[in-house]
Design a protein around this motif. Structure first.
Motif, PDB file in Angstrom:
ATOM      1  N   LEU A   1       0.809  -1.219   0.000  1.00  0.00           N
ATOM      2  CA  LEU A   1       0.000   0.000   0.000  1.00  0.00           C
ATOM      3  C   LEU A   1       0.842   1.269   0.000  1.00  0.00           C
TER       4      LEU A   1
ATOM      5  N   ARG B   1     -14.908  -7.879   8.211  1.00  0.00           N
ATOM      6  CA  ARG B   1     -13.648  -7.189   8.504  1.00  0.00           C
ATOM      7  C   ARG B   1     -12.753  -7.127   7.260  1.00  0.00           C
TER       8      ARG B   1
ATOM      9  N   THR C   1     -11.528  -2.884   3.093  1.00  0.00           N
ATOM     10  CA  THR C   1     -10.633  -2.245   2.114  1.00  0.00           C
ATOM     11  C   THR C   1     -11.275  -2.235   0.729  1.00  0.00           C
TER      12      THR C   1
ATOM     13  N   LYS D   1      -5.066   7.052   2.822  1.00  0.00           N
ATOM     14  CA  LYS D   1      -4.916   6.042   3.871  1.00  0.00           C
ATOM     15  C   LYS D   1      -3.851   6.421   4.898  1.00  0.00           C
TER      16      LYS D   1
ATOM     17  N   PHE E   1     -10.713   2.010  11.170  1.00  0.00           N
ATOM     18  CA  PHE E   1     -10.824   0.594  11.516  1.00  0.00           C
ATOM     19  C   PHE E   1      -9.422   0.064  11.795  1.00  0.00           C
TER      20      PHE E   1
ATOM     21  N   HIS F   1      -6.646  -2.677  14.142  1.00  0.00           N
ATOM     22  CA  HIS F   1      -6.208  -3.753  15.011  1.00  0.00           C
ATOM     23  C   HIS F   1      -6.055  -3.210  16.429  1.00  0.00           C
TER      24      HIS F   1
ATOM     25  N   HIS G   1      -6.252   2.145  11.105  1.00  0.00           N
ATOM     26  CA  HIS G   1      -6.246   2.756   9.782  1.00  0.00           C
ATOM     27  C   HIS G   1      -7.253   3.901   9.816  1.00  0.00           C
TER      28      HIS G   1
ATOM     29  N   ASN H   1      -8.676   6.418   7.391  1.00  0.00           N
ATOM     30  CA  ASN H   1      -8.683   6.677   5.952  1.00  0.00           C
ATOM     31  C   ASN H   1      -9.752   7.709   5.577  1.00  0.00           C
TER      32      ASN H   1
ATOM     33  N   GLU I   1       2.233  -1.172   9.951  1.00  0.00           N
ATOM     34  CA  GLU I   1       2.357  -2.492   9.321  1.00  0.00           C
ATOM     35  C   GLU I   1       2.448  -2.424   7.805  1.00  0.00           C
ATOM     36  N   HIS I   2       2.279  -1.255   7.204  1.00  0.00           N
ATOM     37  CA  HIS I   2       2.297  -1.175   5.734  1.00  0.00           C
ATOM     38  C   HIS I   2       3.663  -0.771   5.198  1.00  0.00           C
TER      39      HIS I   2
HETATM   40  C1  2HG Z   1      -6.322  -4.024   6.953  1.00  0.00           C
HETATM   41  O1  2HG Z   1      -6.141  -3.883   8.163  1.00  0.00           O
HETATM   42  C2  2HG Z   1      -5.227  -3.719   6.006  1.00  0.00           C
HETATM   43  O2  2HG Z   1      -7.378  -4.496   6.513  1.00  0.00           O
HETATM   44  C3  2HG Z   1      -5.618  -2.686   4.945  1.00  0.00           C
HETATM   45  O3  2HG Z   1      -4.085  -3.318   6.690  1.00  0.00           O
HETATM   46  C4  2HG Z   1      -5.871  -1.335   5.501  1.00  0.00           C
HETATM   47  O4  2HG Z   1      -7.043  -0.674   3.517  1.00  0.00           O
HETATM   48  C5  2HG Z   1      -6.424  -0.293   4.496  1.00  0.00           C
HETATM   49  O5  2HG Z   1      -6.251   0.888   4.760  1.00  0.00           O
END
Ligand code: 2HG
Ligand code: ZN
Length: 481
Positions: A87, A343, A347, A358, A391, A393, A400, A402, A438-439
Motif C-alpha cells: 500500500l 472485517r 478495504t 490512507k 478501523f 487492530h 487505519h 482513511n 504495518e504497511h
Molecule cells: C487491513 O487492516 C489492512 O485491513 C488494509 O491493513 C488497511 O485498507 C487499508 O487501509
C-alpha cells in the motif's frame, strides 16, 4: 538535446541488456512490452505508475544472483516485487525506464516442512495462502492473517514485515521468520535456513532483512516457525458506543482467560456503512447500529467441550461487565467466515468509492480510544464534509484512519489531503506513536521518515544501506529519505 544516433544507440544498448537477461532467465521470462509490464509497473491501488525497462522472472536464487550481478555491472536498479499488494508503492519502479522489476512469481517451491520441529522452508514467491495451506496440511498454522493472502507472497510479507489481524497474539511477520535466504548486492546467495530457534552468533541479519522492503537484499526463501493449529474458535461481533470499552474488555478477558486471544479488531460506523453500500454489500448481524464494532476471536487448542464452555462464560461475563450487550457469536464455521468477511471486506468497500487517503498508525493500545476520537474531530474541523473510515487492530494499537474522497472516484484536493495527513501524523507522533505500523514506508512515506524518525536512527540505517548495497542497486527511492 539528443545527439543524432544517440537514441538508436540507447535502443541497441537496451536490446543487449534484454538479451543478456534473457540468457540468464530464458527469453520468455523477460517482459519488456508495455502491456506485459503494466501489471508490474503500477501498484495495486493505482496510486503509483512507473515505467520499468523490463520485468524479469528468475526461476531460482542462482538465476537471480546472475541478474543482480548483471544489473550491478550495468548500473541498473532492481525493484523486487512479490504479489504487488503493498500500500506504499514499495514495489513500484520509477518512471525512468531504467529500472528492472524482479518478480519472484516463479519461485513457488515448498522446500521442506517438518511437523516435528514445526518449521517450513519455502521459496519467497509462494503466495501466503498457499503457505498457509501447506502448514494446514501438516496440522499446523502459519500465523499471519492478512486480507490479501491470496496474492501477497511469503517474501513480500517478510520484506514489508506485514501485520494483519492476529498480531496481538503471534506478532508481525518478522516474528515468524527463523531465517531467510537472500541475494545480496554483490550477487552472493546468503542462506540462513537452518530453522534454529536460538542462534546468538552476532547480528541477526535475517531480522534486518525483514522489513527492509527490498532495499538491502532480495529474499529468495524463508524458514518459518509454525504454530499449533487451533481446534476451535470463539468468534463474535459486538456493537459498542466507544472504543474505551473495547480496550477495557480486552484487558479483562486477558486477566480472566488462559486461552489465546488471537484477534481484537474494531471498525467504525463508517466502515459498516461502506460494507453495506459498496463492494461486497454486507450487512451486520446485530440488533441495532452502533458507533463502533468489535470483532474478537479466542483460539482454543486441543479437545474438550468444558474448555469451550469456560471460555464462552469468560467472554460473556467480560462483555456484560463492559456494558456490551449487542453481541453475535459465530455458531458455526460458516458464521465465523461471514463475520471475518465483514472485517476483510472493508478495504474493498472503501476502494469502490474511489482513491482514499490512507493512514496506518500505531500507538500504545490504551491510547487508541482517545486518539481515534481526536482524529475524527480534527478531520471534521479541517473540512466538515470529510468522511473518515477508521478501523483496525485495536488489540495491538494499530488503526487505519482513511479519509474518503469528497467526490466519488476523485482524489481529495491536494491541500486538504496534506493537511489531513499532517494532522494525523503529528497527533500520532505526539502520542508517542508511529506513522507506519504495518504497511511499511515504500515511496509514499519517505518524507515522513525525515520528519518523524530519530535522526541518529536514520544515520545508522543509511550506513547499513551503504554497507550492504554500496552502489544503490536495490530499490532506490524507497524507505530511506
Ligand atoms: C487491513 O487492516 C489492512 O485491513 C488494509 O491493513 C488497511 O485498507 C487499508 O487501509
Ligand atoms: Zn491493517
Amino acid at each position: 538535446m539528443t545527439q543524432p544516433g544517440t537514441s538508436q544507440h540507447a535502443d541497441d544498448d537496451d536490446a543487449r541488456i534484454l538479451g543478456s537477461l534473457g540468457r540468464i532467465v530464458g527469453d520468455r521470462h523477460v517482459i519488456a512490452d508495455a502491456a506485459g509490464r503494466a501489471g508490474f509497473d503500477t501498484d495495486w491501488r493505482g496510486m503509483f505508475a512507473g515505467r520499468s525497462l523490463a520485468v524479469v522472472a528468475p526461476a531460482d536464487a542462482a538465476q537471480l544472483a546472475d541478474v543482480v550481478r548483471l544489473c550491478a555491472a550495468r548500473r541498473l536498479a532492481i525493484v523486487p516485487q512479490g504479489g504487488n499488494t503493498g500500500l506504499c508503492g514499495g514495489a513500484t519502479p520509477d518512471t525512468s525506464g531504467r529500472q528492472i522489476v524482479v518478480t519472484l512469481r516463479r519461485m513457488t517451491g515448498l522446500r521442506h516442512l517438518d511437523p516435528e520441529d514445526a518449521v517450513m522452508i519455502c521459496d519467497a514467491g509462494v503466495p501466503l495462502a498457499a503457505a498457509q495451506e501447506h502448514a494446514a496440511d501438516a496440522g499446523l498454522l502459519l500465523p499471519i492473517a492478512i486480507a490479501s493472502a491470496g496474492s501477497a507472497t511469503v517474501g513480500g510479507a517478510i520484506a514489508t514485515n506485514a501485520g494483519g489481524v492476529n498480531v496481538l497474539h503471534y506478532g508481525s511477520m518478522r516474528r515468524c521468520v527463523m531465517g531467510v535466504e537472500a541475494v545480496l548486492a554483490d550477487g552472493t546467495v546468503w542462506s540462513d535456513l537452518g530453522g534454529l530457534h536460538k542462534d546468538n552468533t552476532g547480528f541477526d541479519l535475517s531480522a534486518l532483512l525483514a522489513g527492509s522492503e527490498g532495499t538491502l537484499g532480495i529474499i529468495t526463501a524463508a524458514a518459518l516457525a509454525l504454530a499449533p493449529r487451533p481446534s476451535r474458535h470463539l468468534t463474535f461481533l459486538a456493537g459498542l458506543p466507544d472504543l474505551v470499552r473495547a480496550n477495557a474488555a480486552l484487558a479483562a478477558l486477558r486477566a480472566r482467560t488462559g486461552e489465546a486471544i488471537t484477534a481484537w479488531e474494531v471498525f467504525s460506523a463508517t466502515s459498516a456503512d461502506l460494507l453495506h453500500a459498496e463492494g461486497p454489500r454486507l450487512s451486520l448481524p446485530l440488533a441495532r447500529p452502533h458507533p463502533w464494532y468489535l470483532l474478537g476471536e479466542v483460539s482454543l487448542f486441543g479437545p474438550g467441550d468444558a474448555r469451550e464452555e469456560r471460555a464462552f462464560e469468560d467472554l460473556a461475563a467480560v462483555l456484560e461487565n463492559a456494558g456490551i450487550d449487542d453481541v453475535t457469536p459465530a455458531a458455526s464455521g460458516s458464521q465465523r467466515q461471514a463475520l471475518w468477511a465483514l472485517r476483510e471486506g472493508i478495504t474493498e468497500a472503501e476502494r469502490a468509492v474511489g482513491p482514499s487517503l490512507k493512514h496506518d498508525i500505531a500507538v500504545r493500545p490504551s491510547r487508541i480510544a482517545a486518539l481515534a476520537t481526536h482524529l475524527a474531530d480534527e478531520c471534521r474541523r479541517l473540512d466538515p464534509r470529510l468522511r473518515v473510515n477508521i478501523f483496525g487492530h485495536m488489540g495491538d494499537g494499530n488503526l487505519h484512519v482513511n479519509a474518503l474522497p469528497l467526490v466519488r472516484d476523485t482524489a481529495l484536493p491536494v491541500a486538504l489531503a496534506e493537511a489531513v495527513t499532517r494532522m494525523i501524523h503529528d497527533a500520532t507522533h505526539a502520542a508517542g506513536g508511529s506513522f507506519s505500523a504495518e504497511h511499511g514506508v515504500g515511496q509514499l512515506k519517505r518524507a515522513e521518515m525525515r520528519r518523524y524518525k530519530d535522526a541518529s536512527a536514520l544515520r545508522v540505517m543509511q550506513r547499513i544501506k551503504t554497507a550492504l548495497d554500496p552502489d544503490g542497486v536495490f530499490n532506490p527511492g524507497k524507505v530511506l529519505p
